[in-house]
Design a protein around this motif. Sequence first.
Motif, short mmCIF file in Angstrom:
data_model
loop_
_atom_site.label_atom_id
_atom_site.label_comp_id
_atom_site.label_asym_id
_atom_site.label_seq_id
_atom_site.Cartn_x
_atom_site.Cartn_y
_atom_site.Cartn_z
N THR A 18 0.31 -4.53 6.85
CA THR A 18 1.44 -5.30 6.33
C THR A 18 1.98 -4.60 5.09
N ASP A 19 3.23 -4.88 4.76
CA ASP A 19 3.84 -4.32 3.55
C ASP A 19 4.91 -5.26 3.04
N PRO A 57 1.31 -11.65 -1.55
CA PRO A 57 1.69 -12.07 -0.19
C PRO A 57 1.36 -11.04 0.88
N VAL A 58 1.43 -9.75 0.53
CA VAL A 58 1.12 -8.70 1.49
C VAL A 58 -0.36 -8.76 1.88
N VAL A 59 -1.23 -8.88 0.89
CA VAL A 59 -2.66 -8.96 1.15
C VAL A 59 -2.99 -10.23 1.92
N GLU A 60 -2.37 -11.33 1.53
CA GLU A 60 -2.64 -12.61 2.20
C GLU A 60 -2.23 -12.55 3.66
N ARG A 61 -1.07 -11.94 3.96
CA ARG A 61 -0.61 -11.86 5.34
C ARG A 61 -1.54 -10.97 6.17
N ALA A 62 -2.04 -9.89 5.57
CA ALA A 62 -2.96 -9.01 6.29
C ALA A 62 -4.26 -9.74 6.62
N GLN A 63 -4.77 -10.50 5.67
CA GLN A 63 -6.01 -11.24 5.90
C GLN A 63 -5.82 -12.32 6.96
N TRP A 70 -2.69 -0.45 -1.14
CA TRP A 70 -2.10 0.65 -1.91
C TRP A 70 -0.61 0.41 -2.07
N SER A 71 -0.02 1.17 -2.97
CA SER A 71 1.40 1.01 -3.26
C SER A 71 2.06 2.37 -3.37
N ASP A 72 3.36 2.40 -3.11
CA ASP A 72 4.13 3.64 -3.29
C ASP A 72 5.58 3.29 -3.58
N GLN A 98 14.71 7.03 -5.99
CA GLN A 98 13.45 6.34 -5.78
C GLN A 98 13.68 4.83 -5.69
N LEU A 99 13.11 4.23 -4.67
CA LEU A 99 13.31 2.81 -4.41
C LEU A 99 12.24 1.98 -5.12
N PRO A 100 12.38 0.66 -5.14
CA PRO A 100 11.38 -0.20 -5.78
C PRO A 100 10.00 -0.06 -5.14
N LEU A 101 8.99 -0.47 -5.86
CA LEU A 101 7.61 -0.35 -5.42
C LEU A 101 7.38 -1.18 -4.14
N VAL A 102 6.66 -0.57 -3.18
CA VAL A 102 6.31 -1.25 -1.94
C VAL A 102 4.78 -1.31 -1.86
N HIS A 103 4.26 -2.49 -1.58
CA HIS A 103 2.82 -2.68 -1.47
C HIS A 103 2.41 -2.71 0.01
#
Length: 218
Positions: free
Chosen positions: A29-30, A36-42, A72-74, A83-88
């Motif tokens: 997920t990202d 929210p990204v971590v929660e959706r993955a879990q 991770w983030s990039d 460069q775009l905003p941070l994506v988790h």
Amino acid sequence: MTAVVITVRGESEARVRAEEAAVRVTVTTDGPARGPVVERAQERAAVVQDGLVAHLRSGEVSEWSSARVSVWSDRPWNHDGAQLPLVHHASVELSATFIDAGALSWWLGDVAESDDVQVTAVEWRLSPTTRARVEREVAAAAVGVAVERASAYADALGLASVSPVEVADAGLLATRPEVQHPLAARMMSADHAGGPSFSLQPSEIVVTSVVEGRFRAE
């Protein structure tokens, strides 16, 4: 005639239908917010786990496991070089061993419906008990081929008796051992198309053995 040392090679193979499939899936997920990204993955991984537990209880899966959530983030770049905003990102890898091909097909169909789940590998193989038995049989057959070849050479030379001196895996009797896999297994499948693919029918596993032997003939 004096004794003669005969060096020969013996090969053998067996084809056995695969009995189980090791499958790996990854939940990924990202998004712009880490929580929210971590929660959706879990949550999505929990759904996949529930399915595996159900198959385990029904005897269609022999084992399964799940890795911890990787986060991770990039900061991606657009085509203009900005460069775009941070994506988790978050991912969870799950693996299972299916012993029922039909159950595997249904399970893959279910998990593949989600955009967050990717099937990364399906590897058909033999059970440990069957593999050990087939490897013993193939190795013994390869030795038998070597004995037959040595006997044929001895007959051609007019020698009556043949006795073993050394028997080893291929390359071990040579001065410079060859780089080989004397006892190996490979999967045979009718699907040779390029790119990733998953066969939902048990593939044929080919177990091969190559030995070398030295025999004294008199």
